[in-house]
Design an enzyme around this catalytic site. Sequence first.
Site, PDB file in Angstrom:
ATOM      1  N   ASP A  49      -7.324  -5.898   5.299  1.00  0.00           N
ATOM      2  CA  ASP A  49      -6.016  -6.700   5.662  1.00  0.00           C
ATOM      3  C   ASP A  49      -5.418  -6.688   6.516  1.00  0.00           C
ATOM      4  O   ASP A  49      -4.463  -7.302   7.078  1.00  0.00           O
ATOM      5  CB  ASP A  49      -5.871  -7.068   4.139  1.00  0.00           C
ATOM      6  CG  ASP A  49      -4.974  -5.353   3.816  1.00  0.00           C
ATOM      7  OD1 ASP A  49      -5.368  -4.885   3.665  1.00  0.00           O
ATOM      8  OD2 ASP A  49      -4.810  -5.449   2.555  1.00  0.00           O
ATOM      9  N   GLY A 138      -6.403   2.483  -7.840  1.00  0.00           N
ATOM     10  CA  GLY A 138      -6.968   0.926  -6.351  1.00  0.00           C
ATOM     11  C   GLY A 138      -7.005   0.156  -7.379  1.00  0.00           C
ATOM     12  O   GLY A 138      -8.180  -0.352  -6.927  1.00  0.00           O
ATOM     13  N   SER A 140      -4.230  -1.626  -7.965  1.00  0.00           N
ATOM     14  CA  SER A 140      -3.199  -2.348  -8.297  1.00  0.00           C
ATOM     15  C   SER A 140      -2.066  -2.792  -8.695  1.00  0.00           C
ATOM     16  O   SER A 140      -1.631  -3.660  -9.054  1.00  0.00           O
ATOM     17  CB  SER A 140      -3.553  -3.662  -7.000  1.00  0.00           C
ATOM     18  OG  SER A 140      -4.456  -3.747  -5.678  1.00  0.00           O
ATOM     19  N   SER A 141      -1.670  -1.259  -8.900  1.00  0.00           N
ATOM     20  CA  SER A 141      -0.860  -1.488 -10.380  1.00  0.00           C
ATOM     21  C   SER A 141       0.518  -2.176 -10.047  1.00  0.00           C
ATOM     22  O   SER A 141       0.823  -2.739 -10.305  1.00  0.00           O
ATOM     23  CB  SER A 141      -0.658  -0.039 -11.058  1.00  0.00           C
ATOM     24  OG  SER A 141      -0.584   1.097 -10.949  1.00  0.00           O
ATOM     25  N   SER A 142       0.826  -1.775  -8.407  1.00  0.00           N
ATOM     26  CA  SER A 142       1.828  -1.901  -7.800  1.00  0.00           C
ATOM     27  C   SER A 142       1.914  -3.284  -8.146  1.00  0.00           C
ATOM     28  O   SER A 142       3.052  -3.950  -7.821  1.00  0.00           O
ATOM     29  CB  SER A 142       2.288  -0.458  -7.290  1.00  0.00           C
ATOM     30  OG  SER A 142       1.428  -1.405  -5.876  1.00  0.00           O
ATOM     31  N   GLU A 174       6.837  -4.414  -1.157  1.00  0.00           N
ATOM     32  CA  GLU A 174       6.284  -3.584  -0.551  1.00  0.00           C
ATOM     33  C   GLU A 174       6.808  -2.398   0.211  1.00  0.00           C
ATOM     34  O   GLU A 174       6.257  -1.291   0.720  1.00  0.00           O
ATOM     35  CB  GLU A 174       5.232  -3.552  -0.833  1.00  0.00           C
ATOM     36  CG  GLU A 174       3.977  -1.978  -1.273  1.00  0.00           C
ATOM     37  CD  GLU A 174       3.268  -2.291  -2.688  1.00  0.00           C
ATOM     38  OE1 GLU A 174       2.755  -2.789  -3.450  1.00  0.00           O
ATOM     39  OE2 GLU A 174       2.021  -1.056  -2.580  1.00  0.00           O
ATOM     40  N   ASP A 186      -3.372  -6.885  -1.768  1.00  0.00           N
ATOM     41  CA  ASP A 186      -3.517  -7.298  -3.227  1.00  0.00           C
ATOM     42  C   ASP A 186      -1.849  -8.111  -3.729  1.00  0.00           C
ATOM     43  O   ASP A 186      -2.448  -8.571  -4.747  1.00  0.00           O
ATOM     44  CB  ASP A 186      -2.780  -5.484  -3.135  1.00  0.00           C
ATOM     45  CG  ASP A 186      -3.761  -4.317  -3.141  1.00  0.00           C
ATOM     46  OD1 ASP A 186      -4.352  -4.679  -2.762  1.00  0.00           O
ATOM     47  OD2 ASP A 186      -2.611  -3.178  -2.854  1.00  0.00           O
TER      48      ASP A 186
END
Length: 400
Positions: A49, A138, A140-142, A174, A186
């Site tokens: 990405d 891995g 993508s909780s954020s 982010e 993400d």
Amino acid sequence: MTDIEPKYPDSKLPVYEAVAKRFRAEFGGEETAVYFAPGRLNLVGAHLDYSGGDVLPLAVDLGVYAAARLRDDQRIRLRSIDQEVDVDLDWSEIGDVMDPATCWGRYPLGVMHFMAVAGAERRGVELVFGGNLPIASGMSSSAALEVVTATALDDLLGCGMTAIERARLCHRAEVEFVGVKCGIMDQFASALGKKDHALLLHCFDETYEHVHLDGSAFEVLVMDTKKPRSLAATGFNDRVTECREAHQILRREVRDLPYLAAYSMADLESAGDALHGVHRKRAHHVVTEMGRISEGVRGLRADDIHVLGHSLNESHRSTSVDYEVSCDELDFITDSARELDLVFGARLTGAGFGGCAIALVETGESPKVIEHVRARFAERFGVTASFECLHPGEGPRRLS
Ligand code: GLA
């Protein structure tokens, strides 16, 4: 399916209830809205990405929940049922970049900051978060935390943002606020998720299409090595820098293309010795991974899961050898899964350096794969890996 199926979809219910309960206990009153944003898995297109390439993630049916209510003042009060630290501050205390001591609060605060920059009212808010994604693994909780915050505030403040605007804003939070130089995958995967579909996202120009997944043809098994990783603390930012440098070399030595993923193998050859060491390895991964994305999408469209599985296997090998973001645990868990004919393919997911891998498994056969891999992994590392069969889920939404 016995040891995994009961977790789906009922596993979502307790978190929903838990955030609403904590909200009532913490802030009182009954009038709470609850929102959800999904985590994501990336099928193929590893670390493309931020080099302008294509990725193929899907939103999953696990994610982050938020109970939310506006206040009549400028006070921001954030709580999480998964984190001990509470965050209490006034709008005036949010700077352009937040002190890392604010820990998990930086993600929602970054979103709030950029919503205000975009013109949203600086209203006080009470938010309680909770999730059922493995944290820092891995998935993508954020990004889910950012997207659920944007979804809640957009709705409560009546901003009328589109899903893509929310995705862009969360990505900006982010990168510019939290300080992780991540690409757009993400936040876009979470914000644009569609049930039973993967998202084919062209990162350079942010165009996308949803590709149908035949959920009856295979299962996506997530295998958590339990090896912790934090995106900000790993070599993630180094990889971003190395890819930028490789791009500069190719522009100078071969031809001027707008992003690294646009180059071909012939270009890499033309660069000769000017492109060497880590720069050659990173560029080689990026260029060959673009081929694997095309192969994977072709496989999905033709309902040929063997083809998709092959691109996953090759992607893992390349992220391990050329990109050097795998580790013993991820190599071993994917190798163990591939020992069984029931597995079409396996690879690490997310940034790597630990966390989760995925395996595409013949429908109904996950319990056999889990039994085999769990035993092999425990024997080698003395750790009980955990497993979950996930389903492509809906994008973010208000639940109540
Ligand atoms: C992390 C980043 C994404 C992407 C992946 C690797 O999840 O946040 O932007 O670069 O790693 O594919």
